[in-house]
Write a protein that holds these residues in place. Structure first.
Motif, mmCIF file in Angstrom:
data_model
loop_
_atom_site.group_PDB
_atom_site.id
_atom_site.type_symbol
_atom_site.label_atom_id
_atom_site.label_comp_id
_atom_site.label_asym_id
_atom_site.label_seq_id
_atom_site.Cartn_x
_atom_site.Cartn_y
_atom_site.Cartn_z
ATOM 1 N N PHE A 86 -44.322 -31.358 38.105
ATOM 2 C CA PHE A 86 -43.745 -32.574 38.701
ATOM 3 C C PHE A 86 -42.477 -32.996 37.962
ATOM 4 O O PHE A 86 -41.723 -33.818 38.463
ATOM 5 N N ALA A 87 -42.304 -32.507 36.730
ATOM 6 C CA ALA A 87 -41.218 -33.024 35.885
ATOM 7 C C ALA A 87 -39.867 -32.733 36.517
ATOM 8 O O ALA A 87 -39.543 -31.578 36.778
ATOM 9 N N ALA A 88 -39.099 -33.778 36.771
ATOM 10 C CA ALA A 88 -37.761 -33.591 37.347
ATOM 11 C C ALA A 88 -36.979 -34.889 37.253
ATOM 12 O O ALA A 88 -37.557 -35.978 37.281
ATOM 13 N N GLU A 89 -35.680 -34.740 37.162
ATOM 14 C CA GLU A 89 -34.793 -35.869 37.427
ATOM 15 C C GLU A 89 -34.674 -35.924 38.942
ATOM 16 O O GLU A 89 -34.442 -34.895 39.577
ATOM 17 N N SER A 90 -34.826 -37.124 39.530
ATOM 18 C CA SER A 90 -34.976 -37.134 40.993
ATOM 19 C C SER A 90 -34.112 -38.153 41.725
ATOM 20 O O SER A 90 -34.244 -38.272 42.953
ATOM 21 N N HIS A 91 -33.251 -38.866 41.037
ATOM 22 C CA HIS A 91 -32.527 -39.918 41.762
ATOM 23 C C HIS A 91 -31.094 -39.475 42.092
ATOM 24 O O HIS A 91 -30.280 -39.241 41.190
ATOM 25 N N VAL A 92 -30.816 -39.374 43.380
ATOM 26 C CA VAL A 92 -29.534 -38.844 43.856
ATOM 27 C C VAL A 92 -28.349 -39.609 43.259
ATOM 28 O O VAL A 92 -27.373 -39.012 42.800
ATOM 29 N N ASP A 93 -28.431 -40.945 43.247
ATOM 30 C CA ASP A 93 -27.299 -41.726 42.734
ATOM 31 C C ASP A 93 -27.013 -41.404 41.264
ATOM 32 O O ASP A 93 -25.868 -41.319 40.850
ATOM 33 N N ARG A 94 -28.069 -41.235 40.475
ATOM 34 C CA ARG A 94 -27.856 -40.865 39.061
ATOM 35 C C ARG A 94 -27.236 -39.479 38.969
ATOM 36 O O ARG A 94 -26.415 -39.214 38.093
ATOM 37 N N SER A 95 -27.651 -38.566 39.865
ATOM 38 C CA SER A 95 -27.100 -37.200 39.798
ATOM 39 C C SER A 95 -25.619 -37.194 40.128
ATOM 40 O O SER A 95 -24.872 -36.331 39.673
ATOM 41 N N ILE A 96 -25.178 -38.168 40.940
ATOM 42 C CA ILE A 96 -23.759 -38.248 41.287
ATOM 43 C C ILE A 96 -22.958 -38.733 40.070
ATOM 44 O O ILE A 96 -21.893 -38.227 39.774
ATOM 45 N N LEU A 97 -23.538 -39.677 39.324
ATOM 46 C CA LEU A 97 -22.831 -40.210 38.146
ATOM 47 C C LEU A 97 -22.961 -39.303 36.925
ATOM 48 O O LEU A 97 -22.020 -39.152 36.155
ATOM 49 N N HIS A 98 -24.149 -38.700 36.732
ATOM 50 C CA HIS A 98 -24.398 -37.896 35.518
ATOM 51 C C HIS A 98 -25.203 -36.643 35.877
ATOM 52 O O HIS A 98 -26.414 -36.606 35.662
ATOM 53 N N PRO A 99 -24.549 -35.604 36.378
ATOM 54 C CA PRO A 99 -25.311 -34.410 36.801
ATOM 55 C C PRO A 99 -25.968 -33.631 35.652
ATOM 56 O O PRO A 99 -26.938 -32.915 35.898
ATOM 57 N N ASP A 100 -25.471 -33.782 34.422
ATOM 58 C CA ASP A 100 -25.927 -32.885 33.336
ATOM 59 C C ASP A 100 -27.443 -32.855 33.154
ATOM 60 O O ASP A 100 -28.044 -31.786 33.012
ATOM 61 N N SER A 101 -28.063 -34.039 33.135
ATOM 62 C CA SER A 101 -29.506 -34.053 32.861
ATOM 63 C C SER A 101 -30.280 -33.386 34.007
ATOM 64 O O SER A 101 -31.399 -32.895 33.814
ATOM 65 N N PHE A 102 -29.690 -33.334 35.192
ATOM 66 C CA PHE A 102 -30.337 -32.676 36.336
ATOM 67 C C PHE A 102 -30.321 -31.160 36.155
ATOM 68 O O PHE A 102 -31.300 -30.478 36.468
ATOM 69 N N ILE A 103 -29.191 -30.678 35.616
ATOM 70 C CA ILE A 103 -29.100 -29.235 35.355
ATOM 71 C C ILE A 103 -30.080 -28.882 34.231
ATOM 72 O O ILE A 103 -30.825 -27.903 34.322
ATOM 73 N N ASN A 104 -30.112 -29.715 33.203
ATOM 74 C CA ASN A 104 -30.969 -29.424 32.043
ATOM 75 C C ASN A 104 -32.445 -29.438 32.406
ATOM 76 O O ASN A 104 -33.165 -28.479 32.141
ATOM 77 N N THR A 105 -32.898 -30.531 33.003
ATOM 78 C CA THR A 105 -34.343 -30.633 33.262
ATOM 79 C C THR A 105 -34.755 -29.762 34.443
ATOM 80 O O THR A 105 -35.692 -28.972 34.351
ATOM 81 N N ASN A 106 -34.045 -29.928 35.553
ATOM 82 C CA ASN A 106 -34.531 -29.296 36.789
ATOM 83 C C ASN A 106 -34.331 -27.778 36.793
ATOM 84 O O ASN A 106 -35.188 -27.046 37.295
ATOM 85 N N ILE A 107 -33.213 -27.329 36.244
ATOM 86 C CA ILE A 107 -32.971 -25.873 36.275
ATOM 87 C C ILE A 107 -33.433 -25.216 34.962
ATOM 88 O O ILE A 107 -34.330 -24.375 34.968
ATOM 89 N N LEU A 108 -32.846 -25.663 33.843
ATOM 90 C CA LEU A 108 -33.177 -24.992 32.575
ATOM 91 C C LEU A 108 -34.627 -25.257 32.187
ATOM 92 O O LEU A 108 -35.328 -24.369 31.696
ATOM 93 N N GLY A 109 -35.086 -26.493 32.408
ATOM 94 C CA GLY A 109 -36.471 -26.839 32.069
ATOM 95 C C GLY A 109 -37.457 -26.014 32.885
ATOM 96 O O GLY A 109 -38.435 -25.476 32.358
ATOM 97 N N THR A 110 -37.199 -25.910 34.178
ATOM 98 C CA THR A 110 -38.108 -25.120 35.032
ATOM 99 C C THR A 110 -38.086 -23.656 34.609
ATOM 100 O O THR A 110 -39.129 -22.988 34.551
ATOM 101 N N HIS A 111 -36.894 -23.170 34.277
ATOM 102 C CA HIS A 111 -36.813 -21.769 33.836
ATOM 103 C C HIS A 111 -37.644 -21.551 32.568
ATOM 104 O O HIS A 111 -38.386 -20.560 32.455
ATOM 105 N N ASN A 112 -37.547 -22.491 31.638
ATOM 106 C CA ASN A 112 -38.311 -22.397 30.408
ATOM 107 C C ASN A 112 -39.824 -22.372 30.691
ATOM 108 O O ASN A 112 -40.576 -21.559 30.141
ATOM 109 N N LEU A 113 -40.212 -23.260 31.585
ATOM 110 C CA LEU A 113 -41.637 -23.343 31.944
ATOM 111 C C LEU A 113 -42.103 -22.029 32.597
ATOM 112 O O LEU A 113 -43.202 -21.537 32.324
#
Ligand code: TYD
Length: 364
Positions: A86-113
């Motif tokens: 379930f772990a993810a950054e999920s708020h579109v408006d935040r992703s527009i202002l600060h995409p980095d944490s979305f790349i880190n958690t959603n992509i790199l984090g999932t890859h690690n898992l």
């Protein structure tokens, strides 16, 4: 003593909105023991699970899915029978202002898992290997945006993500499928529509509108308010996830939706009308707080889900209609002022200032 009969699931992001609801249901209905790995970012709240404080079949571990050593240790210690991510950054408006944490958690984090899961899965005995599942919880936003007359998204709809958030979730879905096809990892993916219900962080439309009504603040509607979302009551979603986890064939994807399309302005009027009834104010309607503000960048027009596959294969059906689900949700927020106080801390106030300052006709 922990029960021996039910499986052990490692849940990531179990202190977030959907993860908390799933964890509570899993323990109430004895679906599984739960090991909850959660980084406690701004949107997570361990107090959501305070009812489980004395439950021996619930374990909370603070940490990130990106922490390889920690994830490895959790596998060694708890030997889970399955994982639900379930772990993810999920708020579109935040992703527009600060995409980095979305790349880190959603992509790199999932890859690690995925890497750590594969290492673990490759080394467990064959009977446990056969039963093991890695379920990745994703979103309908990976499919892009629909026009008014387009048919709803199906599992075979090509991916066409359009925000940093949906692009990061699409990437994570592709990685999960790649680990299934390349290494044989027994994975599953669910793509859900917009969830609503208890414990949702008030940056998303429904809880934000409820809280702003209660505080008599303007109700910000992006653009013309005619964007359409399909609304899914969170407990229906959790039941669907459980059905997929326990009964789907490995490698499958399932769409989970509420079959409740509404324009944003309809949703907001519905909330206002229910609050006019449950928390009336003399000579006042909450709808008088509605304020149209500058549109979100790249705002997807419409999402809609065809969930015939999960209905047919797994006998799942949403139990809650929008009128019943939204009333329950509003009642929950009315009954939990302390929870609201806790989550509306400094960080939340900063976000509200930043996000809504950019709107023409600033609302705060
Ligand atoms: P949101 O809850 O952020 O979910 P998503 O963007 O993932 O669908 O938004 C739901 C809809 O409500 C979306 O069309 C954007 C709109 N919206 C507003 O009009 N005002 C707001 O303040 C927010 C947060 C969202």
């Amino acid at each position: 003593m922990p029960s021996l009969s039910s499986p052990t699931y490692l849940i990531t992001g179990g202190c977030g909105f959907i993860g908390s609801n799933f964890t509570l249901m899993a323990r109430q209905q004895n679906w599984s023991r739960i090991i909850n790995l959660d980084a406690i970012t701004y949107a997570a709240n361990p107090a959501n699970l305070s009812a489980l404080a004395n439950d021996e079949d619930y374990v909370f571990v603070k940490g990130s899915i990106g922490d390889r050593h920690l994830v490895e240790q959790l596998f060694e210690k708890y030997k889970p029978d399955g994982i639900i991510n379930f772990a993810a950054e999920s708020h579109v408006d935040r992703s527009i202002l600060h995409p980095d944490s979305f790349i880190n958690t959603n992509i790199l984090g999932t890859h690690n898992l995925l890497e750590e899961t594969l290492n673990y899965w490759n080394n467990i005995d064959s009977s446990k290997q056969k039963e093991f599942r890695f379920l990745h919880v994703s979103t309908d936003e990976v499919y892009g945006s629909l026009d008014a007359n387009d048919p709803p998204f199906e599992e075979t709809t090509p991916y066409d993500p359009r925000s940093p958030y949906s692009a990061s979730k699409a990437a994570s879905d592709h990685l999960v499928n790649a680990y299934h096809h390349t290494y044989g990892l027994p994975s599953l993916i669910t793509n859900c529509s917009n969830n609503y219900g208890p414990y949702q962080f008030p940056e998303k439309l429904i809880p934000l509108i409820i809280l702003n009504c209660l505080n008599l603040k303007p109700l910000p509607i992006y653009g013309d308010g005619q964007n359409i979302r399909d609304w899914l009551y969170v407990e229906d979603h959790c039941q669907g996830i459980y059905n997929v986890m326990t009964n789907a064939n490995i490698g499958e994807t399932y769409n989970i939706g509420g079959q409740t399309e509404r324009t944003n302005i309809e949703v907001v009027h519905t909330i206002c009308n229910i609050l006019d009834e449950l928390k009336p104010k003399p000579d006042f309607s909450y709808s008088s707080l509605i304020t149209f503000v500058k549109d979100r960048l790249g705002h997807d027009r419409r999402y809609a889900i065809n969930c015939n596959k999960i209905k047919k294969d797994l006998n799942w059906q949403a139990q809650e209609s929008f009128p019943t689900g939204i009333r329950k949700t509003i009642q929950w927020y009315l009954e939990h002022p302390t929870w609201i106080e806790q989550v509306c801390s400094g960080e939340y106030q900063n976000w509200i200032q930043t996000n809504y300052k950019k709107s023409e006709g600033s609302i705060n």
